[in-house]
Design a protein around this motif. Structure first.
Motif, short mmCIF file in Angstrom:
data_model
loop_
_atom_site.label_atom_id
_atom_site.label_comp_id
_atom_site.label_asym_id
_atom_site.label_seq_id
_atom_site.Cartn_x
_atom_site.Cartn_y
_atom_site.Cartn_z
N THR A 35 -14.64 11.53 -7.92
CA THR A 35 -13.26 10.76 -8.77
C THR A 35 -12.05 11.00 -7.43
O THR A 35 -11.47 10.29 -7.32
N ARG A 36 -12.27 12.43 -6.99
CA ARG A 36 -10.97 12.56 -6.11
C ARG A 36 -11.12 11.73 -4.75
O ARG A 36 -10.28 11.29 -4.24
N ASP A 37 -12.48 11.62 -4.34
CA ASP A 37 -12.60 10.89 -2.96
C ASP A 37 -12.45 9.30 -3.20
O ASP A 37 -12.21 8.80 -2.28
N ILE A 38 -12.82 8.92 -4.41
CA ILE A 38 -12.85 7.46 -4.58
C ILE A 38 -11.29 6.88 -4.29
O ILE A 38 -10.82 5.92 -3.68
N ASN A 39 -10.21 7.71 -4.85
CA ASN A 39 -8.81 7.44 -4.55
C ASN A 39 -8.55 7.47 -3.16
O ASN A 39 -7.27 7.12 -2.83
N ARG A 40 -9.17 8.04 -2.19
CA ARG A 40 -8.82 8.37 -0.86
C ARG A 40 -9.79 7.40 0.02
O ARG A 40 -9.37 7.59 1.29
N THR A 41 -10.61 6.71 -0.48
CA THR A 41 -11.29 5.72 0.24
C THR A 41 -10.54 4.28 0.55
O THR A 41 -10.63 3.67 -0.44
N PHE A 42 -10.26 4.19 1.61
CA PHE A 42 -9.59 2.94 2.17
C PHE A 42 -8.56 2.53 1.05
O PHE A 42 -8.65 1.42 0.51
N PRO A 43 -7.53 3.42 1.06
CA PRO A 43 -6.41 3.14 -0.06
C PRO A 43 -5.70 2.01 0.61
O PRO A 43 -5.04 1.32 -0.52
N ALA A 44 -5.57 1.38 1.43
CA ALA A 44 -4.77 0.27 2.06
C ALA A 44 -5.43 -1.15 1.87
O ALA A 44 -4.80 -2.15 2.12
N HIS A 45 -6.70 -0.94 1.48
CA HIS A 45 -7.66 -2.15 1.47
C HIS A 45 -7.30 -2.85 -0.02
O HIS A 45 -7.70 -2.13 -0.91
N ASP A 46 -7.36 -4.11 0.13
CA ASP A 46 -7.19 -4.79 -0.98
C ASP A 46 -7.96 -4.66 -2.38
O ASP A 46 -7.61 -4.54 -3.32
N TYR A 47 -9.29 -4.62 -1.62
CA TYR A 47 -10.45 -4.31 -2.71
C TYR A 47 -10.36 -2.75 -3.28
O TYR A 47 -11.07 -2.86 -4.31
N PHE A 48 -10.03 -1.99 -2.75
CA PHE A 48 -9.99 -0.60 -3.10
C PHE A 48 -8.65 0.02 -3.55
O PHE A 48 -8.69 1.23 -3.82
N VAL A 292 -1.07 9.58 0.39
CA VAL A 292 0.21 9.44 0.15
C VAL A 292 1.35 8.32 0.72
O VAL A 292 2.00 7.56 0.12
N SER A 293 0.94 8.12 1.95
CA SER A 293 1.77 7.39 2.92
C SER A 293 1.25 5.90 2.50
O SER A 293 2.23 5.15 2.56
N SER A 294 0.05 5.66 2.35
CA SER A 294 -0.33 4.13 1.85
C SER A 294 0.23 3.88 0.45
O SER A 294 0.84 2.54 0.52
N LYS A 295 0.31 4.73 -0.33
CA LYS A 295 1.06 4.57 -1.82
C LYS A 295 2.32 4.06 -1.66
O LYS A 295 3.00 3.41 -2.11
N ILE A 296 3.10 5.03 -0.71
CA ILE A 296 4.50 4.65 -0.51
C ILE A 296 4.77 3.53 0.18
O ILE A 296 5.73 2.72 -0.07
N LYS A 300 6.93 0.27 -1.32
CA LYS A 300 7.97 -0.26 -0.71
C LYS A 300 7.65 -1.59 -0.80
O LYS A 300 8.53 -2.57 -0.94
N ASP A 301 6.42 -2.06 -0.22
CA ASP A 301 5.92 -3.42 -0.08
C ASP A 301 6.54 -4.19 -1.51
O ASP A 301 6.68 -5.25 -1.76
N LEU A 302 5.80 -3.29 -2.55
CA LEU A 302 5.94 -4.05 -3.92
C LEU A 302 7.36 -4.31 -4.48
O LEU A 302 7.91 -5.13 -4.99
N ASP A 303 8.18 -3.27 -3.83
CA ASP A 303 10.02 -3.42 -4.27
C ASP A 303 10.35 -4.52 -3.49
O ASP A 303 11.10 -5.16 -3.97
N ASN A 304 9.97 -4.49 -2.39
CA ASN A 304 10.50 -5.78 -1.35
C ASN A 304 9.97 -7.09 -2.09
O ASN A 304 10.59 -8.01 -1.86
N ALA A 305 8.69 -7.10 -2.44
CA ALA A 305 8.22 -8.24 -2.99
C ALA A 305 8.96 -8.64 -4.26
O ALA A 305 9.44 -9.93 -4.59
N GLU A 306 9.51 -7.80 -5.14
CA GLU A 306 10.10 -7.89 -6.24
C GLU A 306 11.51 -8.25 -5.88
O GLU A 306 12.13 -9.15 -6.52
N GLU A 307 12.12 -7.84 -5.03
CA GLU A 307 13.60 -8.05 -4.66
C GLU A 307 13.27 -9.74 -3.84
O GLU A 307 14.25 -10.45 -4.26
#
Length: 497
Positions: A35-48, A292-296, A300-307
């Motif tokens: 479970t811990r590793d799943i969240n760290r696997t390709f966190p920036a990829h759209d599918y994961f 963490v960097s990917s989530k941040i 930011k991308d989500l906030d920019n998209a909302e703006e």
């Protein structure tokens, strides 16, 4: 990854086909690690990237299924990256089957057995290959105390999937399915060779940092990744040579075991495990930092998209309001245009009626002028006839002919030389009176001619004024229509701008 290669691999692993539905409903001992590793696997990829999404759900199923399937090895850290790469190319059950095939038939699970003994053999083989192919870099690593297990662990355990770009990883997995696990040596030597000049300039800490960041970053360029794979495929590493290095490793291990006391051997093994643990913790921290960097970045991308969405909604509302205003203005302009057309039509009808009226007046003037001209010509002809008759009579009279010259004018007669009888005087007076009457009649005729010419000029003047008025009326209507059209068109252009 070539679909032919993994399809062939799946076909060859029918004896190991293990559907995910056949996994026993039991808890995996590595469930928390999975479970811990799943969240760290390709966190920036759209599918994961979505927690609880389809990608993470399928990845969790495969990793848990393998931990249940292979009880001896279970789930190992970094295994989720390899499973994720396979999931990007095939359904869940095929991805699980290919993972089992790579772990068992390609010998990847042997690296995790017997306290990573086979993995250390691979490190020894890599160092011996470096000593042969890259002696300068090998000696530099020897001088700074950098060993292969300090930088190449993830290369062997995750098949380069944890750090390197996916389009490069796809080529590596494709080659591994075709050629076997020895391909890792080709790629590792190619990486070391392309980075040799930079690595020779570093110390121990600098080299470790260089392997963690600049090396994977360099191959984000597809052109660099393609050149690296061409270099790796061009290296010829024989299986005979690898077997030779493997024998050397086992011989050295046996000698070390014979020379070392059990306590020293255990201490050495403990130090090695501590180093491996520290290295894995560092890698774990790096992955957590990336997560963490990917989530941040995603936040930011989500906030920019909302703006941007809010800004677009505001623009849409403004555009709708402008559209309503434009439609109102369009209706107003259409009404004005209809009114203008009606006014132009009335003006045109009025101008046509005036043109017809002026035409009839002009026709009457022309007819009157024609009649006056005919009367003048007749009068002039009659006057000329009368003058001719008088001239003939005067020329036929001997007495009268002496009083007029050839041009018809009265001659001056000398009183001293002329006979002055009373009868002649009376006849002269009568002729003078008749002559004055004829001159008066001629003067009247000339006066009528002048009056006729004046009337004709006056009629021509009136005709010119009428034509000018018609042309001015046409020009005024045309200019007014044209300026109205320009004004309407200009207003529409400004509103559109």
């Amino acid at each position: 990854m070539d679909p032919y290669h993994y399809s062939a691999t799946v076909a060859q692993s029918n004896e190991q086909l293990f559907t995910l539905d056949a996994v026993p409903e039991q808890e995996s001992p590595q469930d928390s690690a999975i479970t811990r590793d799943i969240n760290r696997t390709f966190p920036a990829h759209d599918y994961f990237k979505d927690t609880g999404g389809d990608g993470q759900d399928s990845l969790y199923k495969i990793c848990k299924a393998y931990s249940v399937y292979d009880e001896e090895i279970g789930y190992c850290q970094g295994q989720s990256f390899l499973a994720a790469v396979l999931l990007l190319h095939m359904p869940e059950e095929q991805a699980f089957s290919v993972l089992v095939k790579i772990m068992f038939d390609y010998g990847l699970r042997d690296l995790f057995k017997q306290n990573f003994e086979d993995l250390h053999c691979k490190f020894f083989q890599l160092e011996r290959l470096m000593q042969e192919y890259l002696p300068d870099l090998y000696n530099h690593f020897l001088n700074v105390g950098l060993e292969a297990h300090m930088y190449a662990s993830q290369w062997f355990l995750t098949l380069f999937t944890a750090k390197f770009p996916l389009y490069m990883v796809f080529h590596i997995i494709d080659l591994l399915l075709c050629e076997g696990i020895s391909v890792i040596f080709n790629v590792a030597l190619a990486l070391l060779k392309t980075s040799k000049d930079d690595l020779i300039q570093t110390d121990f800490e600098g080299a470790l940092k260089f392997f963690r960041v600049p090396v994977p970053k360099r191959y984000r360029s597809e052109e660099n990744a393609k050149k690296l794979m061409e270099l790796a495929c061009g290296m010829k590493i024989s299986q005979k040579k690898l077997k030779k290095f493997e024998k050397e490793y086992h011989t050295l291990r046996e000698q070390q075991e014979q020379q070392e006391a059990p306590i020293e051997r255990y201490e050495r093994e403990n130090r090695r495990l501590q180093e491996a643990n520290m290295r894995l913790e560092q890698e774990n921290d790096d992955l957590a930092h990336e997560l963490v960097s990917s989530k941040i970045a995603l936040r930011k991308d989500l906030d920019n998209a909302e703006e941007k969405a809010d800004a677009l909604n505001k623009e849409l509302l403004l555009t709708k309001q402008k559209l309503v205003d434009s439609e109102d203005e369009k209706r107003r302009l259409e009404e004005e245009s209809a009114q203008l057309k009606e006014m132009c039509r009335r003006e045109l009808d009025k101008s046509e009626s005036e043109i017809k009226k002026n035409g009839s007046i002009i026709g009457e003037y022309k007819q009157i002028c024609t009649q006056l001209s005919e009367r003048l010509e007749k009068q002039q002809t009659a006057n000329r006839g009368e003058l001719e008759k008088i001239r003939f009579k005067v020329e036929g009279c001997e007495k009268c002919s002496s009083l007029f010259n050839k041009e018809g004018r009265v001659r001056t007669v000398n009183t001293a030389s002329a006979g002055g009888s009373g009868e002649q005087d009376e006849e002269k007076e009568g002729l003078k009176i008749q002559l004055r009457e004829m001159e008066l009649e001629l003067a009247q005729t000339k006066l009528q001619l002048v009056e006729a010419e004046c009337k004709l000029q006056d009629l021509e003047h009136h005709l010119g004024l009428a034509l000018n008025e018609v042309q001015a009326a046409k020009k005024t209507w045309f200019n007014r229509t044209l300026s109205s059209i320009k004004t309407v068109t200009g207003n529409q252009g400004k509103e559109t701008t």
